[in-house]
Enzyme design. Structure first.
Site, PDB file in Angstrom:
ATOM      1  N   ASP A 142      12.240  93.691 -43.368  1.00 18.92           N
ATOM      2  CA  ASP A 142      13.027  93.936 -44.573  1.00 18.92           C
ATOM      3  C   ASP A 142      14.398  94.517 -44.216  1.00 18.92           C
ATOM      4  O   ASP A 142      14.510  95.351 -43.316  1.00 18.92           O
ATOM      5  CB  ASP A 142      12.271  94.915 -45.477  1.00 18.92           C
ATOM      6  CG  ASP A 142      12.992  95.197 -46.772  1.00 18.92           C
ATOM      7  OD1 ASP A 142      13.039  94.299 -47.628  1.00 18.92           O
ATOM      8  OD2 ASP A 142      13.522  96.311 -46.921  1.00 18.92           O
ATOM      9  N   GLU A 167       3.952  89.965 -26.257  1.00 19.51           N
ATOM     10  CA  GLU A 167       2.661  90.330 -25.686  1.00 19.51           C
ATOM     11  C   GLU A 167       1.502  89.774 -26.515  1.00 19.51           C
ATOM     12  O   GLU A 167       0.395  89.585 -26.012  1.00 19.51           O
ATOM     13  CB  GLU A 167       2.529  91.855 -25.611  1.00 19.51           C
ATOM     14  CG  GLU A 167       3.523  92.539 -24.693  1.00 19.51           C
ATOM     15  CD  GLU A 167       3.382  94.058 -24.763  1.00 19.51           C
ATOM     16  OE1 GLU A 167       2.273  94.540 -25.116  1.00 19.51           O
ATOM     17  OE2 GLU A 167       4.362  94.763 -24.478  1.00 19.51           O
TER      18      GLU A 167
END
Length: 534
Positions: free
Chosen positions: A211, A253
């Protein structure tokens, strides 16, 4: 053993992603507020719709002063929606149906009920706790004036972005006073958000929507806006890119994906956020706000694709979201564009015209190269609802002094069952948190599922057929004025007629899908779209 793992398909490059505004999606416990139990119950509906992922607006613990974008705890689900265990079940159950989950992170600010801010208030001026935010003494006699002249990020609001405390300090909030801005120059703020990302990736989410992604970093001197026009003191600062590079390392990851809310007029600076070591995608506000005009739409499409090409990022396409006037209503107005500053009560609209255009726009957006976002209820053709003034909850309305209708009109709880009280949203006894219009049952999902000509049927068919366009780029075809025509993979064509007269179809071997009936002589009427195979 020892062989490299095959690269995972980059699903996000061409995904159809459905935005869930939990509070208004489906009510599972009958209290009038949508919740995770309601979403879990509707997962078969979403699977039948054919979407690849769900983006959830914030579902975290929150006082709900700004629809959940005032977060008190990023690791807890708000009790109105359910529990963390239920969120984990939802993520897993959706994945079993082939639907990924994207959560919403709000890094610019937290709620004033967040433990960090409460500790800062208690600690007092000059404390380490206040260094996590932007606390400053005021200006003028006795510090009675705000520290600078920055404007509110709620358009139409004239309220200051600084609030003074009884101890004399002022704190910064680009949005509401209940949403204090974090200090992103502080290492603890950066570390906390990387930990939050790991928390949700480890629970199985596939991506994160960011956001207000261009607002985090602030000029440490907090200068007046008039004194620091370039670089801007709080929009699109260069130090942001180091933040997102560190976030990308975390996401990689977990094979996680980012989509940024980035409102920037400069195409080159916009593209910087999409470099290979930063965000994967960003929202396309040019297309969302574009009027229903052929030349303007083509320019928006071309500009969007050109912006993304240098960094190899996919474009995103969206017609509406939880902040924007619904497509059916907007396209039925004289001004079919969108501008927050232009919102007003009583704007007339032709819903039949808007619906016809929204159907065509659905086929246009779903035929374009890149990812497509569908806001809940768009697949039902819901119009913007008129909310009685005494029921409006959106702070945009109050901060504008009552001139801006706010965003509640696109957040009305969905209609699921035509024959049930409150259109099947939840309990037979409890009215939804926002009132539904009297004709809401006409848009109910169960009624539309049985109607092959409905908006829901169109979306289901279009999402199912969308793979025919493949991953190939767009090639514009010759077409009369007011007509958009382009080709994609293996001769898949899209034609949209925005001209005043019917248009001839290009040569084709198969008609795949139309947003409305053709003329008796096989031509494409005004405000109608068609998919063809050459």
């Amino acid at each position: 053993m020892g062989q490299p793992r095959p690269a995972q398909k980059e699903w996000w490059r061409s995904a159809v992603i459905y935005q869930v505004y939990v509070r208004s999606f489906a009510d599972g416990d009958g209290d009038g507020t949508g919740d995770l139990a309601g979403v879990r119950a509707k997962l078969p509906y979403l699977a039948e719709l054919g979407v690849d992922a769900l983006w959830f607006s914030p579902w975290y613990l929150s006082p709900m002063k700004d629809g959940g974008y005032d977060v008190a705890d990023y690791r807890a689900i708000d009790p109105a929606f359910g529990t963390l265990a239920e969120a984990e079940k939802l993520i897993a159950e959706a994945r079993e149906l082939g639907i990924r989950t994207i959560v919403d992170i709000v890094p610019n600010h937290v709620s004033d009920q967040h433990p960090w801010f409460r500790a800062a208030l208690a600690a007092g001026p000059g404390s380490p706790e206040r260094e996590l935010f932007h606390f400053r003494p005021g200006r003028g006699e006795d510090g009675r004036l705000p520290p600078n002249d920055w404007p509110s990020q709620f358009l139409g609001s004239t309220e200051p972005v600084w609030t003074r405390l009884p101890d004399g300090d002022w704190y910064l909030h680009l949005f509401t006073p209940e949403q204090p801005d974090l200090n992103w120059a502080h290492p603890a703020v950066r570390q906390e958000h990387e930990d939050i990302l790991r928390f949700w990736f480890e629970r199985g989410v596939a991506g994160v929507r960011i956001d207000s992604a261009a607002l985090l970093a602030k000029d440490p001197d907090l200068p007046d806006l008039a004194d620091a026009p370039d670089p801007h003191p709080f929009v699109d600062r260069d130090e942001l890119h180091d933040v997102y590079r560190s976030w990308r390392a975390v996401a990689d990851e977990y094979d996680g994906v980012f989509v940024g809310e980035v409102w920037l007029p400069d195409a080159e600076r916009f593209a910087r956020y999409l470099r290979p070591d930063e965000l994967h995608t960003a929202f396309n506000f040019s297309f969302l706000s574009c009027p229903w005009e052929a030349d303007r739409l083509r320019t928006s499409i071309d500009t969007t694709l050109a912006e993304h090409a240098p960094v190899g990022a996919p474009a995103t396409w969206v017609l509406c979201n939880h902040d924007v006037t619904r497509t059916v209503t907007r396209y039925g107005r004289t001004d079919t564009g969108f501008d927050f500053a232009a919102k007003a009560f009583g704007t007339p609209t032709d819903l039949a015209l808007g619906t016809r255009r929204a159907r065509a726009a659905a086929l246009l957006s779903l035929a374009l190269p890149g990812a497509v976002y569908v806001y809940q209820g768009e697949e039902l053709g819901l119009p913007e609802a008129d909310i009685p003034r005494d029921r409006i909850e959106d702070p945009m309305y109050f901060r504008s002094g009552g001139t801006d209708p706010g965003r509640d009109g696109c957040r009305v709880p969905l209609p699921w069952a035509a024959g049930e009280p409150y259109a099947g949203f939840g309990s037979k006894q409890q009215e939804p948190w926002l009132p539904q219009p009297a004709d809401w049952a006409a848009y109910a999902a169960d009624r539309q599922a049985a109607d092959p000509s409905s908006m829901l049927a169109l979306y289901r068919a279009a999402i199912g057929l969308r793979p025919v366009f493949g991953d190939d780029p767009l090639t514009w075809l010759p077409a009369p004025d007011g007509v958009l025509a382009f080709a994609r993979a293996e001769g898949a064509l899209c034609v949209v007629n925005l001209a005043d007269t019917p248009a001839d179809l290009p040569a084709h071997s198969q008609l795949l899908l139309t947003s409305g009936p053709l003329t008796p002589d096989g031509r494409l009427p005004k405000d109608t779209a068609v998919w063809l195979r050459a």
